[in-house]
Motif scaffolding. Structure first.
Motif, PDB file in Angstrom:
ATOM      1  N   TYR A   8       0.839  -1.193   0.000  1.00  0.00           N
ATOM      2  CA  TYR A   8       0.000   0.000   0.000  1.00  0.00           C
ATOM      3  C   TYR A   8       0.882   1.256   0.000  1.00  0.00           C
ATOM      4  O   TYR A   8       0.643   2.192  -0.760  1.00  0.00           O
ATOM      5  N   MET A  12       0.901   3.955  -2.877  1.00  0.00           N
ATOM      6  CA  MET A  12       0.553   5.352  -2.633  1.00  0.00           C
ATOM      7  C   MET A  12       1.666   6.274  -3.122  1.00  0.00           C
ATOM      8  O   MET A  12       1.401   7.324  -3.716  1.00  0.00           O
ATOM      9  N   ARG A  15       1.410   6.213  -6.927  1.00  0.00           N
ATOM     10  CA  ARG A  15       0.178   6.922  -7.322  1.00  0.00           C
ATOM     11  C   ARG A  15       0.387   8.427  -7.211  1.00  0.00           C
ATOM     12  O   ARG A  15       0.020   9.185  -8.117  1.00  0.00           O
ATOM     13  N   VAL A  24      -4.566  12.816  -5.743  1.00  0.00           N
ATOM     14  CA  VAL A  24      -4.676  11.736  -4.754  1.00  0.00           C
ATOM     15  C   VAL A  24      -5.337  12.253  -3.481  1.00  0.00           C
ATOM     16  O   VAL A  24      -6.222  11.582  -2.917  1.00  0.00           O
ATOM     17  N   THR A  43      -4.911   0.992  -5.034  1.00  0.00           N
ATOM     18  CA  THR A  43      -3.618   1.511  -4.580  1.00  0.00           C
ATOM     19  C   THR A  43      -2.595   0.382  -4.505  1.00  0.00           C
ATOM     20  O   THR A  43      -1.466   0.528  -4.982  1.00  0.00           O
ATOM     21  N   TRP A  47      -1.268   0.445  -8.492  1.00  0.00           N
ATOM     22  CA  TRP A  47      -0.130   1.322  -8.238  1.00  0.00           C
ATOM     23  C   TRP A  47       1.020   0.623  -7.516  1.00  0.00           C
ATOM     24  O   TRP A  47       2.185   0.850  -7.842  1.00  0.00           O
TER      25      TRP A  47
END
Length: 135
Positions: A8, A12, A15, A24, A43, A47
Motif C-alpha cells: 500500500y 501510494m 500513485r 490523490v 492503490t 499502483w
C-alpha cells in the motif's frame, strides 16, 4: 489490504508520483466506507504492483494506459492519464502516437474521441504549442 502494508505504501508513493498529490488528496477526501476497500485495492494492485514494476518506464506505461483507456471508451480516465503524463515523461507526441495505434487497432471513432480529450487536456495545461492549437 491495509493502509499500513508495504505494498500500500509503495502504491501510494507511485500513485502520488504519477497522478500528483492534489489528485490523490482529493480522491482520499472523497473516499467513503462504501469505496474504501476499492481505493485500497487499486492503490495496492494497480499502483503498488503494476505501476511499480521496473520492466518498462512510467512513460511507456502512460502510453499503454492511455491507448487502452481510449480503446475502451473510458473518457474520464483518458483525461486523467493525459494530465498525468506531465509527471511520467510522456510527451504530447507520445500521446499522439499512442492514439494513432488506437485508430488502427480499436477504431477511428475511439481515437477521434480520445484525440479531442487529449487535445483539450494538453491545451488546458499549457502543454500544446500555439501552432498546435491553431492560436
Amino acid at each position: 489490504m491495509s493502509e499500513e502494508s508495504p505494498k500500500y505504501a509503495r502504491g501510494m508513493a507511485t500513485r502520488r508520483s504519477v497522478l500528483g498529490d492534489a489528485h490523490v488528496d482529493a480522491t482520499i477526501a472523497r473516499r467513503t466506507e462504501f469505496d474504501a476497500d476499492f481505493q485500497a485495492f487499486i492503490t495496492e494492485t494497480a499502483w503498488g504492483d503494476l505501476w511499480s514494476r521496473p520492466a518498462i518506464s512510467r512513460r511507456e506505461r502512460s502510453m499503454l494506459t492511455i491507448a487502452l483507456l481510449a480503446a475502451l471508451g473510458h473518457d474520464e480516465e483518458v483525461a486523467m492519464h493525459v494530465r498525468a503524463t506531465a509527471n511520467t515523461g510522456a510527451s504530447p507526441e507520445d500521446i499522439k502516437e499512442a492514439l494513432m495505434h488506437v485508430a488502427v487497432y480499436a477504431g477511428v471513432p475511439a481515437a477521434n474521441r480520445a484525440f479531442r480529450i487529449a487535445r483539450e487536456e494538453l491545451a488546458r495545461t499549457g502543454r500544446l504549442l500555439k501552432e498546435e492549437t491553431g492560436a
